[in-house]
Design a protein around this motif. Structure first.
Motif, mmCIF file in Angstrom:
data_model
loop_
_atom_site.group_PDB
_atom_site.id
_atom_site.type_symbol
_atom_site.label_atom_id
_atom_site.label_comp_id
_atom_site.label_asym_id
_atom_site.label_seq_id
_atom_site.Cartn_x
_atom_site.Cartn_y
_atom_site.Cartn_z
ATOM 1 N N GLN A 1 44.937 38.726 41.308
ATOM 2 C CA GLN A 1 44.632 38.582 39.880
ATOM 3 C C GLN A 1 43.261 39.183 39.563
ATOM 4 O OE1 GLN A 1 45.159 34.311 39.760
ATOM 5 N NE2 GLN A 1 47.045 34.503 38.547
ATOM 6 N N LEU B 1 42.342 42.359 37.207
ATOM 7 C CA LEU B 1 41.372 42.298 36.105
ATOM 8 C C LEU B 1 40.295 43.378 36.255
ATOM 9 C CD1 LEU B 1 41.091 38.451 35.793
ATOM 10 C CD2 LEU B 1 41.798 40.022 33.967
ATOM 11 N N TYR B 2 39.877 43.618 37.482
ATOM 12 C CA TYR B 2 38.889 44.671 37.726
ATOM 13 C C TYR B 2 39.448 46.037 37.317
ATOM 14 C CZ TYR B 2 35.554 47.670 40.107
ATOM 15 O OH TYR B 2 34.611 48.632 40.372
ATOM 16 N N ALA C 1 36.966 40.441 30.869
ATOM 17 C CA ALA C 1 37.435 40.233 32.245
ATOM 18 C C ALA C 1 36.554 39.207 32.952
ATOM 19 C CB ALA C 1 37.448 41.550 33.005
ATOM 20 N N THR D 1 37.499 35.732 31.986
ATOM 21 C CA THR D 1 38.782 35.375 32.599
ATOM 22 C C THR D 1 38.623 35.058 34.081
ATOM 23 O OG1 THR D 1 39.881 36.810 30.999
ATOM 24 C CG2 THR D 1 41.175 36.125 32.902
ATOM 25 N N VAL D 2 37.831 35.846 34.794
ATOM 26 C CA VAL D 2 37.601 35.594 36.214
ATOM 27 C C VAL D 2 36.907 34.246 36.413
ATOM 28 C CG1 VAL D 2 36.340 36.383 38.268
ATOM 29 C CG2 VAL D 2 37.633 38.016 36.897
#
Length: 194
Positions: free
Chosen positions: A156, A160-161, A180, A183-184
């Motif tokens: 995941q 995202l990266y 991002a 979210t992380v």
């Protein structure tokens, strides 16, 4: 008697030619793109002849591979980042870049994969190995962090990266990195059984 002349300027050929070629290619490939950058321009920027360029790099594909190897050496393994723990190392991947004067160009490996997909399969293979190693490093950090499912979380975070790199490039806007990052942080907070 005619005066002897040196046909190469002091910077041409000779010592450092390979490094100049590689540095010129790295800058041009990243900023202008691999397909848009010809060997004539690289040779000119490096102040070498095409013959010298081909002496060190027998093909453009070989030069692209060496460029990516050069970039890979400069990219820090996220596990080796200068931070206190695995969470902090993961978060360093999502620092929001300052808007620069030029366009955002994103991940050089992704750019190379897209540009070389049909014409340089050896480059695509190199990129695939690099991306797999990057994801494995993230998974290892997630395991070290104590995530209940480090494989899922690692994939995941890698996604995202990649998404932040691609979207920031497409929009020429660093805001994707900020989204991002949020979210992380949420995924990391939810990933451990407390």
């Amino acid at each position: 008697m005619a005066e002897a002349t040196n046909t190469d300027s002091p910077g041409r050929g000779g010592r450092g030619a390979r490094d100049r070629i590689l540095a010129s290619a790295a800058e041009l490939f990243y900023v202008e793109g691999i397909n848009a950058t010809g060997v004539d321009l690289i040779a000119s920027r490096a102040d070498v002849s095409k013959r010298t360029l081909y002496k060190y790099f027998p093909s453009k594909a070989a030069l692209v591979e060496q460029y990516l190897a050069f970039v890979r050496e400069m990219v820090t393994d996220p596990r080796a980042a200068d931070a206190d723990g695995p969470r902090e190392r993961l978060m360093l991947l999502f620092e929001v870049p300052e808007p620069g004067e030029g366009r955002m160009r994103g991940c050089p490996f992704h750019n190379a994969a897209v540009e070389a997909a049909a014409v340089m399969p050896e480059v695509a293979d190199f990129v695939q190995l690099q991306k797999q190693a990057f994801a494995a490093a993230i998974i290892e950090l997630c395991r070290e962090y104590g995530a209940t499912d480090p494989d899922l979380l690692g994939h995941q975070i890698a996604l995202l990266y990649e998404g932040a790199a691609a979207l920031s490039t497409s929009l020429n806007d660093p805001q994707a990195w900020a989204y991002a990052r949020i979210t992380v942080e949420a995924l990391l907070d939810q990933s451990r059984a407390d």
